[in-house]
Design a protein around this motif. Sequence first.
Motif, PDB file in Angstrom:
ATOM      1  N   SER A  82      80.927 -37.181 -30.930  1.00 64.53           N
ATOM      2  CA  SER A  82      80.396 -38.046 -29.814  1.00 64.53           C
ATOM      3  C   SER A  82      79.342 -39.238 -30.980  1.00 64.53           C
ATOM      4  CB  SER A  82      79.797 -37.224 -29.032  1.00 64.53           C
ATOM      5  OG  SER A  82      79.718 -38.615 -28.104  1.00 64.53           O
ATOM      6  N   ARG A  83      78.935 -38.687 -31.631  1.00 67.91           N
ATOM      7  CA  ARG A  83      78.334 -39.340 -32.745  1.00 67.91           C
ATOM      8  C   ARG A  83      79.128 -40.341 -33.396  1.00 67.91           C
ATOM      9  NH1 ARG A  83      73.924 -34.276 -33.713  1.00 67.91           N
ATOM     10  NH2 ARG A  83      72.803 -34.128 -31.854  1.00 67.91           N
ATOM     11  N   ALA A  84      79.896 -39.812 -33.757  1.00 68.94           N
ATOM     12  CA  ALA A  84      80.996 -40.664 -34.852  1.00 68.94           C
ATOM     13  C   ALA A  84      81.069 -42.173 -34.863  1.00 68.94           C
ATOM     14  CB  ALA A  84      82.099 -39.514 -35.994  1.00 68.94           C
ATOM     15  N   LEU A  85      82.096 -41.966 -33.471  1.00 72.95           N
ATOM     16  CA  LEU A  85      82.375 -42.751 -32.486  1.00 72.95           C
ATOM     17  C   LEU A  85      81.157 -44.190 -32.024  1.00 72.95           C
ATOM     18  CD1 LEU A  85      84.193 -41.120 -29.068  1.00 72.95           C
ATOM     19  CD2 LEU A  85      85.331 -41.761 -31.807  1.00 72.95           C
ATOM     20  N   ARG A  86      79.940 -43.668 -31.559  1.00 68.16           N
ATOM     21  CA  ARG A  86      79.148 -44.412 -31.851  1.00 68.16           C
ATOM     22  C   ARG A  86      78.629 -45.068 -32.672  1.00 68.16           C
ATOM     23  NH1 ARG A  86      74.661 -41.266 -30.409  1.00 68.16           N
ATOM     24  NH2 ARG A  86      76.064 -40.509 -28.637  1.00 68.16           N
ATOM     25  N   ASN A  87      78.944 -44.423 -33.733  1.00 69.37           N
ATOM     26  CA  ASN A  87      77.787 -44.784 -35.548  1.00 69.37           C
ATOM     27  C   ASN A  87      78.917 -45.936 -35.484  1.00 69.37           C
ATOM     28  OD1 ASN A  87      76.430 -43.409 -35.326  1.00 69.37           O
ATOM     29  ND2 ASN A  87      77.298 -42.277 -36.878  1.00 69.37           N
ATOM     30  N   ASN A  88      80.408 -46.111 -34.774  1.00 76.08           N
ATOM     31  CA  ASN A  88      82.068 -46.962 -35.737  1.00 76.08           C
ATOM     32  C   ASN A  88      81.570 -48.419 -34.561  1.00 76.08           C
ATOM     33  OD1 ASN A  88      82.964 -47.296 -37.824  1.00 76.08           O
ATOM     34  ND2 ASN A  88      84.853 -47.390 -36.367  1.00 76.08           N
ATOM     35  N   ASN A  89      80.994 -47.898 -33.295  1.00 76.82           N
ATOM     36  CA  ASN A  89      80.574 -48.685 -32.116  1.00 76.82           C
ATOM     37  C   ASN A  89      82.245 -49.050 -31.876  1.00 76.82           C
ATOM     38  OD1 ASN A  89      77.912 -50.190 -33.137  1.00 76.82           O
ATOM     39  ND2 ASN A  89      79.011 -51.429 -34.641  1.00 76.82           N
ATOM     40  N   PHE A  90      82.763 -47.777 -31.532  1.00 74.12           N
ATOM     41  CA  PHE A  90      83.735 -47.587 -31.056  1.00 74.12           C
ATOM     42  C   PHE A  90      84.654 -48.476 -30.730  1.00 74.12           C
ATOM     43  CE2 PHE A  90      80.618 -45.569 -28.552  1.00 74.12           C
ATOM     44  CZ  PHE A  90      80.929 -44.426 -27.729  1.00 74.12           C
ATOM     45  N   LYS A  91      85.562 -48.287 -32.200  1.00 72.50           N
ATOM     46  CA  LYS A  91      85.962 -49.827 -32.422  1.00 72.50           C
ATOM     47  C   LYS A  91      86.960 -48.684 -33.970  1.00 72.50           C
ATOM     48  CE  LYS A  91      83.328 -54.123 -32.340  1.00 72.50           C
ATOM     49  NZ  LYS A  91      83.156 -55.158 -33.055  1.00 72.50           N
ATOM     50  N   CYS A  92      88.201 -49.414 -33.795  1.00 74.29           N
ATOM     51  CA  CYS A  92      88.905 -48.591 -34.706  1.00 74.29           C
ATOM     52  C   CYS A  92      88.337 -48.848 -36.247  1.00 74.29           C
ATOM     53  CB  CYS A  92      90.493 -49.088 -34.855  1.00 74.29           C
ATOM     54  SG  CYS A  92      91.680 -48.187 -36.023  1.00 74.29           S
ATOM     55  N   SER A  93      88.252 -47.568 -37.063  1.00 76.53           N
ATOM     56  CA  SER A  93      88.028 -47.325 -38.181  1.00 76.53           C
ATOM     57  C   SER A  93      89.150 -48.178 -38.987  1.00 76.53           C
ATOM     58  CB  SER A  93      87.687 -45.931 -38.828  1.00 76.53           C
ATOM     59  OG  SER A  93      87.243 -45.235 -37.895  1.00 76.53           O
ATOM     60  N   PHE A  94      90.065 -48.432 -39.263  1.00 74.41           N
ATOM     61  CA  PHE A  94      90.805 -48.340 -39.764  1.00 74.41           C
ATOM     62  C   PHE A  94      91.538 -50.128 -39.660  1.00 74.41           C
ATOM     63  CE2 PHE A  94      95.790 -49.996 -40.602  1.00 74.41           C
ATOM     64  CZ  PHE A  94      95.443 -49.975 -42.668  1.00 74.41           C
ATOM     65  N   ASP A  95      91.233 -50.577 -38.766  1.00 71.30           N
ATOM     66  CA  ASP A  95      91.137 -52.294 -38.627  1.00 71.30           C
ATOM     67  C   ASP A  95      90.783 -52.169 -37.379  1.00 71.30           C
ATOM     68  OD1 ASP A  95      91.716 -54.773 -37.904  1.00 71.30           O
ATOM     69  OD2 ASP A  95      93.830 -54.366 -38.346  1.00 71.30           O
ATOM     70  N   TYR A 115      89.687 -43.946 -46.706  1.00 66.01           N
ATOM     71  CA  TYR A 115      89.417 -43.092 -48.384  1.00 66.01           C
ATOM     72  C   TYR A 115      88.292 -43.679 -49.029  1.00 66.01           C
ATOM     73  CZ  TYR A 115      89.318 -39.977 -52.760  1.00 66.01           C
ATOM     74  OH  TYR A 115      89.033 -39.263 -53.975  1.00 66.01           O
ATOM     75  N   LYS A 116      88.489 -44.859 -49.202  1.00 70.15           N
ATOM     76  CA  LYS A 116      87.851 -45.841 -50.157  1.00 70.15           C
ATOM     77  C   LYS A 116      85.944 -46.117 -48.855  1.00 70.15           C
ATOM     78  CE  LYS A 116      91.196 -48.577 -52.353  1.00 70.15           C
ATOM     79  NZ  LYS A 116      91.941 -49.382 -52.810  1.00 70.15           N
ATOM     80  N   ASP A 117      86.400 -46.364 -48.220  1.00 70.96           N
ATOM     81  CA  ASP A 117      85.182 -46.714 -47.103  1.00 70.96           C
ATOM     82  C   ASP A 117      84.134 -45.999 -46.618  1.00 70.96           C
ATOM     83  OD1 ASP A 117      86.249 -48.712 -46.259  1.00 70.96           O
ATOM     84  OD2 ASP A 117      87.315 -48.317 -44.063  1.00 70.96           O
TER      85      ASP A 117
END
Length: 348
Positions: A235-248, A315-317
């Motif tokens: 849940s924290r991981a989703l919040r850290n990414n502002n609920f947006k797709c990490s790939f795009d 991976y790069k990110d």
Amino acid sequence: MPPILLKEAKLDQSMYRVQGSPGQGNWADVPWVAVFNKQKNVEATKGYYIVFVFRSDFKGFYISLNQGCTYFHEKYKEKLGNEKLGIVSNKVRELLHTIPKEQGLINIDLVSQGRLAKGYMKGHICGTYYDQDNLPDSKKIIEDLEELLITYEELLVIMNGRTLEQFNDYLLLNDDQYYLEDESSEEKFQETLLEIEKKNQNVPNYIEENPELRPPALVDKGGSEKWPRDSKKASRALRNNNFKCSFDDSHSTFISKKSGKFYVEAHHFIPMAQQKSYKYNLDRVANIFALCPNCHRMVHHGRDNDKVIVLRKLYKDRIHKLESLGLGITFTDLCKAYGISKGGNDLL
């Protein structure tokens, strides 16, 4: 009573130990006599056993397949521990197939709020009650004990060599909001982390600084070691990414009814199935990406060349952060973990 039980029930003293207490001070507010399996190192405070336990008003007593409460109190503290004790009792009852027809009593009442009595009442799995004014003869009581011993042995078979801690942790896995990394658990895992987010929307982003040693493995019913996922971290991981797709982050999705945020799913980048190869814990927020449903399904079920495009970007990110947590991995080995046989470089 212990010598009588040993004699009348013809208990194998190499396998069983009988112990009782008439009540001592404040801790034993209800007298008891228990049958323990010697080979499992069971004792009154820890493990599964059969107990004859008396009501505090002495109007009757129970024979009960029961369990010690110390493990639960040490892990969860007393109040929550008693709740977990009751949950395990229910789960064990559902697993058993040899509960005697006359011993299906679900709840017992010892007419006491003492610590020991509460533990017995929550820890009760199955058994029966003997009223003081209508006691059966000793032969019937011994027969009941012999029948319940069969159920007791079935329970020990179900444990399949697991320690008490391993067995109880497995039973309480989902109740503690942990989930295995498999298809049968996936939907509930994703649902649970969104429910957690709804309750913790004002909690700040979670930052990890140091490696964390690998926790003990969960041992499943087949004896295999597995490491579950903590839905709170996801849940924290989703919040850290502002609920947006990490790939795009331009990938469109919908608003989740449970979280009120854009719906994305948590994905462990280095799969938890690789945990045995790592000294440090893979279940870290840094190892969890938020992916839109399409990207998430694709990295699990898509074509190798499509998977590699997504994995290379992620991976790069994240690789430098993962390395700082002791979770370094080459891109080729990462691709192998996803079943990409050629490795990533050949597909770019």
